[in-house]
Design an enzyme around this catalytic site. Structure first.
Site, PDB file in Angstrom:
ATOM      1  N   GLU A 151       0.753  -1.244  -0.005  1.00 39.02           N
ATOM      2  CA  GLU A 151      -0.067   0.072   0.080  1.00 39.02           C
ATOM      3  C   GLU A 151       0.838   1.257  -0.032  1.00 39.02           C
ATOM      4  O   GLU A 151       0.593   2.163  -0.798  1.00 39.02           O
ATOM      5  CB  GLU A 151      -1.036   0.024   1.400  1.00 39.02           C
ATOM      6  CG  GLU A 151      -1.910  -0.987   1.061  1.00 39.02           C
ATOM      7  CD  GLU A 151      -2.739  -1.018   2.610  1.00 39.02           C
ATOM      8  OE1 GLU A 151      -3.984  -0.408   2.512  1.00 39.02           O
ATOM      9  OE2 GLU A 151      -2.328  -1.211   3.489  1.00 39.02           O
TER      10      GLU A 151
ATOM     11  N   TYR B 137     -10.622  27.911  -1.952  1.00 43.60           N
ATOM     12  CA  TYR B 137     -10.656  26.473  -1.946  1.00 43.60           C
ATOM     13  C   TYR B 137      -9.559  25.766  -2.751  1.00 43.60           C
ATOM     14  O   TYR B 137      -9.328  24.689  -2.668  1.00 43.60           O
ATOM     15  CB  TYR B 137     -11.841  25.715  -2.023  1.00 43.60           C
ATOM     16  CG  TYR B 137     -12.793  26.152  -3.113  1.00 43.60           C
ATOM     17  CD1 TYR B 137     -12.537  25.563  -4.254  1.00 43.60           C
ATOM     18  CD2 TYR B 137     -13.596  27.092  -3.108  1.00 43.60           C
ATOM     19  CE1 TYR B 137     -13.285  25.951  -5.414  1.00 43.60           C
ATOM     20  CE2 TYR B 137     -14.370  27.311  -4.115  1.00 43.60           C
ATOM     21  CZ  TYR B 137     -14.169  27.068  -5.348  1.00 43.60           C
ATOM     22  OH  TYR B 137     -14.758  26.984  -6.495  1.00 43.60           O
TER      23      TYR B 137
ATOM     24  N   ILE C 137      -4.524   6.088   8.344  1.00 45.96           N
ATOM     25  CA  ILE C 137      -5.309   6.925   7.713  1.00 45.96           C
ATOM     26  C   ILE C 137      -5.432   8.153   8.789  1.00 45.96           C
ATOM     27  O   ILE C 137      -6.055   9.148   8.475  1.00 45.96           O
ATOM     28  CB  ILE C 137      -6.632   6.603   7.038  1.00 45.96           C
ATOM     29  CG1 ILE C 137      -7.390   5.862   8.064  1.00 45.96           C
ATOM     30  CG2 ILE C 137      -6.494   5.875   5.672  1.00 45.96           C
ATOM     31  CD1 ILE C 137      -9.016   5.337   7.433  1.00 45.96           C
ATOM     32  N   GLU C 138      -5.460   7.922   9.947  1.00 45.45           N
ATOM     33  CA  GLU C 138      -5.519   8.761  11.134  1.00 45.45           C
ATOM     34  C   GLU C 138      -4.181   9.845  10.815  1.00 45.45           C
ATOM     35  O   GLU C 138      -4.601  10.981  11.214  1.00 45.45           O
ATOM     36  CB  GLU C 138      -5.352   8.033  12.457  1.00 45.45           C
ATOM     37  CG  GLU C 138      -6.531   7.329  12.885  1.00 45.45           C
ATOM     38  CD  GLU C 138      -6.718   5.910  12.076  1.00 45.45           C
ATOM     39  OE1 GLU C 138      -7.512   5.200  12.577  1.00 45.45           O
ATOM     40  OE2 GLU C 138      -5.809   5.584  11.420  1.00 45.45           O
TER      41      GLU C 138
ATOM     42  N   LYS D  23     -10.574   5.554   2.598  1.00 45.23           N
ATOM     43  CA  LYS D  23      -9.685   4.512   1.998  1.00 45.23           C
ATOM     44  C   LYS D  23     -10.579   3.830   0.904  1.00 45.23           C
ATOM     45  O   LYS D  23     -11.591   3.085   1.399  1.00 45.23           O
ATOM     46  CB  LYS D  23      -9.098   3.576   2.709  1.00 45.23           C
ATOM     47  CG  LYS D  23      -8.191   2.670   1.939  1.00 45.23           C
ATOM     48  CD  LYS D  23      -7.595   1.643   2.603  1.00 45.23           C
ATOM     49  CE  LYS D  23      -6.377   2.118   3.487  1.00 45.23           C
ATOM     50  NZ  LYS D  23      -5.483   1.080   4.260  1.00 45.23           N
TER      51      LYS D  23
END
Length: 120
Positions: free
Chosen positions: A21, A53, A72-73, A98
């Site tokens: 990954e 943005y 992912i945190e 994810k």
């Protein structure tokens, strides 16, 4: 409070617990919310009175080009840091998904939702 939403921003990032990954990368989807007063920008059509943005999108593209981490945190923390650097201590929310978690027999998404300077 008003809000700017960026939804389903898809990015390719090298994030995950498994070596492949982080080596090969995978798709992630981000929803971002910035809560701020948009009254002046709305009344006066003034870009300087709002959060541009497009800066967040450009900076996120740069971030994911170099980021390599396991969780992912941690990825979401980097996104919050980036947003705070760009826009200051405004209320913000990140939903990071994810898109294809490598779990046998699993076809959904995995997500974390994080907040900073957010009051209910």
């Amino acid at each position: 409070m008003d809000a700017i939403h960026i939804t389903d921003l898809r990015v390719w990032a090298h994030v995950g617990v498994l070596d492949h990954e982080r080596l090969h990368g995978q798709w992630f989807s981000l929803d971002l919310t910035l809560r701020l007063d948009l009254t002046k920008a709305a009344k006066e059509d003034d870009l300087d009175s709002t959060a541009d943005y497009s800066l967040a999108v450009q900076e996120l593209q740069s971030l994911v080009a170099t980021l390599k981490c396991q969780t992912i945190e941690h990825f979401s923390e980097q996104v919050l840091d980036l947003l705070e650097h760009l826009y200051g201590p405004v209320a913000m929310r990140v939903l990071l998904r994810k898109c294809a978690a490598p779990i046998p027999g699993f076809g959904g998404t995995v997500a974390v939702e994080r907040h900073r300077h957010w009051t209910v």
